[in-house]
Write a protein that holds these residues in place. Structure first.
Motif, PDB file in Angstrom:
ATOM      1  N   SER A   1      47.517  42.372  45.764  1.00  6.21           N
ATOM      2  CA  SER A   1      48.453  43.991  46.245  1.00  6.21           C
ATOM      3  C   SER A   1      47.914  45.407  45.991  1.00  6.21           C
ATOM      4  O   SER A   1      48.275  44.861  44.668  1.00  6.21           O
TER       5      SER A   1
ATOM      6  N   THR B   1      46.125  50.536  39.810  1.00  6.21           N
ATOM      7  CA  THR B   1      45.747  49.740  41.088  1.00  6.21           C
ATOM      8  C   THR B   1      43.840  49.646  41.114  1.00  6.21           C
ATOM      9  O   THR B   1      43.385  48.624  41.703  1.00  6.21           O
TER      10      THR B   1
ATOM     11  N   TYR C   1      49.729  47.598  46.389  1.00  9.95           N
ATOM     12  CA  TYR C   1      51.035  48.333  46.453  1.00  9.95           C
ATOM     13  C   TYR C   1      51.878  47.435  45.247  1.00  9.95           C
ATOM     14  O   TYR C   1      52.483  48.180  44.107  1.00  9.95           O
ATOM     15  N   ARG C   2      51.955  45.803  45.146  1.00  6.62           N
ATOM     16  CA  ARG C   2      52.355  45.184  43.819  1.00  6.62           C
ATOM     17  C   ARG C   2      52.129  45.996  42.287  1.00  6.62           C
ATOM     18  O   ARG C   2      52.580  46.016  41.936  1.00  6.62           O
TER      19      ARG C   2
END
Length: 520
Positions: A284, A128, A286-287
């Motif tokens: 994102s 991330t 999260y994605r």
């Protein structure tokens, strides 16, 4: 005008904002890496110009500015890691459950899925940070451990990727050599696999993603064939029941095998951000996390459990094949009912390791550039050639000791990746992203006097090493805590757990003190 690497940061009683001219020079390599490299190399510039014009990536460890993030599809994260791990190299890790620890198939499956989930979470978090920073993974460590810490981690990562690559080319070479025994020398098979691995990562980022986007499809089908043929040969869920230890010996075996499994997942953490640093900054997190997690967890569990299942076949022909030629021989025996078709599938399996070896080679070259400014002056594609030579030579030298290399390498790998992940995570959540955090000053990713001094990160890392030493259980050394958790005859390898715990406890207070004393 001075080059990017000639700029020295100035400090006069605090932080001094760089001049517009300095900022322009610092960002030159980020905005136009082709021109920056061509200008640096003088008379060799025209040669580099032709190389880059042919499609070879010029950018190395330089940050990717927000306006150059051309990547649009976070789904590439899932497909890439699916291809990287749906490979021949992943199968032998599951084989180790019975070969070294005498675990039954149910215990092997539970260990793979649980420790694998832990390792996938760690790697997915590091992934991330790519879109958020536009930086390669090793450069991100400069924001927690400074320039010196980054250099240390880069050395560890170079050794890690060389280890991964060595095991990959050995297994690929073994499989090619087992197709028609006596016709293709193992050394030649290793060299062939190594050369095929070099080409995409020599070209660069886009070619790596293009190859990995599709490579998983054929290999996934081949592995389904292996499941079917193995089942026809006869999986025996109780095959290792008589040999499986009990009590503390059993728990020691599960914990030790779990450390190897964790290493097979977390081993990708030191390179995870390298392959999505071109995604838009608004992607994102999260994605990215979810896609990376499942891109790792599903295919690795699928392949490692396959390896564990194949070891339960009790037919003497299969056990003899494994005894003679290790995993490559076992797979050849599994596919033998299909005769010529089985040999063709073995060739496909052998070359599947290319997908696994590409990120090893590509990221190892970036890690060499991360060692410091003199190393970053050398184009990335030249370092990939050096890495290729290194792991090919190592593969030829260690070709007869694949299982020993794999088991010891993955266990030790899990030690340093554990404290590396913890330190980066604590820096991110406690000091960069919390309510009183100060964020990432990304313009100064290569400015030593504006980055953290790194004492906290280095000392916490040393504490992590101490935790690994007292908790490890290797053939050549068993730590005191490992004996306490194991039995009189077998230690439990708690190396990665204690490495993470020691670093997690020591880093926050040391980093807080470092900030108070230095202001950075």
């Amino acid at each position: 005008m001075a080059s990017q690497y000639d700029i020295e940061d100035k400090e006069k009683g605090g932080y001094e904002s760089p001049s517009p001219a300095e900022l322009h020079t610092v960002h030159l390599a980020e905005k136009d890496p082709d021109s920056a490299l061509i200008n640096r190399f003088g008379r060799l510039g025209p040669v580099l110009s032709k190389v880059f014009a042919s499609g070879v990536e010029a950018r190395g460890v330089e940050r990717v500015p927000e306006d150059q993030r051309e990547g649009k599809h976070a789904w590439n994260n899932l497909l890439m890691w699916w291809s990287v791990n749906t490979v021949l190299t992943t199968i032998p890790i599951g084989v180790l459950a019975q070969e070294y620890y005498d675990l039954t198939l149910p215990h092997a499956i539970a260990t793979i899925m649980c420790f694998g989930a832990l390792g996938a979470v760690a790697t997915a978090f590091i992934a991330t940070l790519g879109p958020q920073t536009g930086l390669r993974t090793m450069i991100i460590t400069r924001f927690s451990s400074g320039y010196v810490g980054c250099t240390i981690y880069s050395i560890l990562n170079i050794l890690t990727q060389l280890g991964f690559s060595t095991t990959a080319v050995i297994l690929g070479g073994q499989t090619l050599a087992s197709i028609n025994p006596g016709t293709l020398p193992l050394v030649v098979g290793i060299i062939i696999v190594g050369v095929c691995s070099l080409i995409p990562c020599f070209i660069g980022y886009h070619m790596v993603h293009y190859y990995e986007r599709y490579a998983w499809m054929v290999i996934f089908i081949v592995m389904l064939f292996l499941w079917g043929l193995g089942g026809k040969a006869g999986f025996d869920i109780n095959a290792a029941k008589a040999d499986e230890p009990t009590g503390r010996d059993l728990s020691a075996g599960i914990i030790s095998f779990g450390g190897i499994v964790f290493g097979s997942f977390s081993g990708w953490a030191p390179v995870a951000a390298d392959y999505n640093c071109r995604l838009p900054v608004e992607t994102s997190s999260y994605r990215v996390f979810i896609l990376t997690f499942f891109g790792l967890w599903i295919p690795i569990c699928f392949a490692e459990i396959l390896g564990a299942a194949l070891m339960t076949i009790t037919d003497p022909a299969y056990t003899d094949a494994f005894a003679a030629d290790a995993t490559g021989g076992l797979l050849a025996q599994v596919l033998s009912p299909w005769k010529g078709g089985g040999k063709f599938l073995l060739v496909v399996l052998a070359f599947s390791v290319v997908a696994n070896n590409i990120p090893n080679t590509y990221s190892a070259a970036l890690s060499i550039q991360s060692l410091g400014r003199p190393f970053a002056l050398v184009p990335r594609f030249l370092w990939t050639i050096l890495i290729f030579v290194g792991y090919t030579v190592a593969g030829v030298a260690g070709r007869e000791h694949f299982s020993e290399i794999l088991s010891n390498f993955l266990a030790i790998l899990s030690y340093w990746t554990a404290f590396f992940i913890v330190i980066v995570a604590e820096e991110h959540f406690l000091f960069r992203r919390s309510g009183w955090g100060f964020g990432y000053d990304l313009d100064h990713w290569d400015s030593p006097t504006r980055l953290p001094v790194g004492v906290a990160g280095v000392v916490a890392g040393c504490c992590g090493v101490a935790g690994a030493v007292v908790g490890m259980a290797e053939v050549w050394y068993t730590g005191p805590i490992s004996w306490l958790a194991g039995s009189e005859t077998q230690g439990a390898d708690l190396g990665f757990e204690l490495a993470a715990a020691f670093a997690a406890v020591t880093y926050p207070p040391l980093r807080w003190l470092e900030i108070r004393l230095t202001g950075r």
